[in-house]
Design an enzyme around this catalytic site. Structure first.
Site, PDB file in Angstrom:
ATOM      1  N   GLU B  49      12.442  28.212  48.537  1.00 55.63           N
ATOM      2  CA  GLU B  49      13.410  28.778  47.603  1.00 55.63           C
ATOM      3  C   GLU B  49      12.906  28.658  46.160  1.00 55.63           C
ATOM      4  O   GLU B  49      12.460  27.591  45.733  1.00 55.63           O
ATOM      5  CB  GLU B  49      14.745  28.040  47.741  1.00 55.63           C
ATOM      6  CG  GLU B  49      15.875  28.686  46.938  1.00 55.63           C
ATOM      7  CD  GLU B  49      17.195  27.949  47.097  1.00 55.63           C
ATOM      8  OE1 GLU B  49      17.183  26.768  47.501  1.00 55.63           O
ATOM      9  OE2 GLU B  49      18.249  28.552  46.812  1.00 55.63           O
ATOM     10  N   LYS B 121      21.591  35.609  48.179  1.00 56.58           N
ATOM     11  CA  LYS B 121      22.230  34.394  48.706  1.00 56.58           C
ATOM     12  C   LYS B 121      23.749  34.502  48.653  1.00 56.58           C
ATOM     13  O   LYS B 121      24.326  34.752  47.588  1.00 56.58           O
ATOM     14  CB  LYS B 121      21.744  33.190  47.879  1.00 56.58           C
ATOM     15  CG  LYS B 121      22.154  31.830  48.395  1.00 56.58           C
ATOM     16  CD  LYS B 121      21.445  30.732  47.570  1.00 56.58           C
ATOM     17  CE  LYS B 121      21.745  29.337  48.059  1.00 56.58           C
ATOM     18  NZ  LYS B 121      20.945  28.313  47.308  1.00 56.58           N
ATOM     19  N   CYS B 158      18.871  28.586  51.811  1.00 54.00           N
ATOM     20  CA  CYS B 158      19.324  27.215  51.532  1.00 54.00           C
ATOM     21  C   CYS B 158      20.772  26.916  51.922  1.00 54.00           C
ATOM     22  O   CYS B 158      21.047  26.720  53.098  1.00 54.00           O
ATOM     23  CB  CYS B 158      19.060  26.867  50.072  1.00 54.00           C
ATOM     24  SG  CYS B 158      18.916  25.066  49.815  1.00 54.00           S
TER      25      CYS B 158
END
Lengths: 317, 317
Positions: B49, B121, B158
């Site tokens: 990331e 995300k 994540c």
């Protein structure tokens, strides 16, 4: 603080046992284990899936429906057991609801013998040796936690354990712990004939992989939801009454994980009772620093209500 | 059989690295790792990331938005890298979409340099040291797998890794593998002052528990969905530029699990590239004997679209 909550820390007993050849002798063994657990301070006792009998779903035989005929009597019996030992008791029974309509039902008893609630198994498996779709109609009570004097229990059954949806819904309805009575094991290969496929699927490596997958997916539920998970599985080898299959060696390994997936107890493949001191408020603390519920993107989860998100299915709502 | 599928077995490279103090030197290291991985046959390369920079979300500083200004140039740059090494490349970039509107965006490149797809995300964390809600608007592209020449990739980022919903939706949309670029680690305690709470939270036992929880929840996604999971995390200690916190020691431990949660690769806490030979059709075989998708009770999952199922929230639809 909250009326639905019981004491923060309770001792739970996970009774992992074999089938003793008859309902009577099996129940006698169960009662000995409950008695011992209660003496050691257990206030929540969890029995394995269909704990009164052999795991009869190894073949499809209508004769086994007779087992369900005693459901109402079983409920009275286990309610009295809960009262006798002063425990909240999670049982797993074969429910006859109407002729030709049966459920795999967990009944939870309060320590005064009353029924705290029931859960009818929602996800029904069907694969070689586990022909449950023949016996059990999928539950129609949804995923509803059961309030008891020791806390709000998210009781699910066996095959449900592979479904993150079931665990999540229980958590979103306030379950303080997930509980899975279970019957799972390795398929034994028939002794009287060579079955290459069966032997390939039953190497120690393959067996280890299955066992670990089963543990892993439930440990994941603990972490994702910030709740403890208690799972009780049976042990012992049971033969297929029809002789078609080689039988099932139930792998035991009952376990308890805490709300971060930390191992609280892990059984072996033998008859045993796991005693676990469980802090039912621990999840609340965990969720303050791992606030997964805060950030769910509920407006983007519609696909979860579809069979498969390829655009070919009718929308269910 | 199916046009969207690539070759069944591919070699994937998970590049786990530290931040080298500048974008230029960090990218130079990344390119060395990609070059080496490609020489060893990798056809899918996954970066961690926000791999171009330090993990800048340790504090809330508007100056870091400048990093996102180069997004379009970054896209051109990494597309050229994918073409140079002939790999499908999963990157994680800071996207400026409009003034005051930024995303944490994974861009996936085809081996001819074109953009195969992007994922913004969806779940954004915010806890001490991980102040991402300051920087990133939650994604508005939903959970859509990205088709590439090596297969259909379920790319998430994540914090998404803690959400079974995200993994399930990707699987229900046909993702053959779940991929998580990640930046996660232990909070270091400030050196210049005693912080009892911090020290209590950072005992070796607590650190182990966090690391294992992080691994466990993602391993669970592999099992529940019958898909492999590839996760790439950064390593190295990075200090908080504001000096408020003690910094983060990124814990590495990038990993690959197969579709039954079996460990294919597990990294340590050092700079390394994990090479994984991945059978993207293995999940199809697993699902035939563990057919979890068959038995989902979609008519009973409505609670999943609610914030909390206590009856106090407005229904989102």
């Amino acid at each position: 603080m909250n009326a639905r909550k019981g004491p923060s820390t309770i001792r739970a007993a996970l009774i992992q046992q074999r089938y003793y050849g008859s309902k009577k002798s099996t129940i006698e063994a169960t009662l000995r284990h409950i008695d011992e657990a209660a003496r050691q301070g257990a206030r929540l006792v969890i029995l394995q899936e269909l704990h009164q009998s052999e795991y009869f779903c190894q073949c499809e035989d209508p004769a086994f429906f007779d087992y369900a005929a005693d459901f109402e009597a079983d409920v009275v019996f286990w309610g009295n057991v809960a009262a006798r030992y002063g425990v909240v008791l999670v049982t797993s029974l074969f429910e006859e609801r109407a002729p030709g309509l049966y459920h795999n039902t967990a009944v939870v008893f309060e320590r005064d013998s009353t029924v705290a609630g029931r859960y009818r198994k929602m996800h029904i498996p069907d694969d070689p040796g586990f022909y449950e779709k023949f016996y059990f109609t999928p539950g129609d009570l949804g995923f509803e936690p059961i309030d008891t004097s020791v806390g709000r229990l998210g009781v699910l059954v066996c095959w449900d354990q592979w479904y993150p949806e079931a665990a999540r819904i229980m958590a979103l309805k306030g379950a303080q712990v997930l509980i899975y009575p279970t019957a799972i094991g390795y398929l034994e290969c028939p002794k009287d004939r060579r079955d290459k496929l069966c032997e390939e699927e039953n190497t120690p490596q393959e067996r280890r992989k299955m066992l670990e997958a089963w543990i892993a997916v439930q440990r994941g539920h603990a972490v994702a939801n910030g709740v403890p998970v208690l799972t009780v599985n049976r042990i012992g080898t049971e033969w297929d009454p029809s002789g078609m299959l080689g039988g099932i060696r139930f792998w035991g390994h009952s376990f308890a994980f805490g709300p971060q997936g930390e191992t609280l107890a892990m059984g072996a493949e033998e008859e045993e009772t796991l005693l676990v001191d469980l802090d039912l408020d621990a999840g609340e603390t965990v969720r303050k620093i791992w606030p997964f519920l805060r950030d769910r993107r509920i407006e983007s989860y519609k696909c979860l209500l579809e069979r498969y998100c390829d655009g070919t299915g009718l929308k269910p709502f």
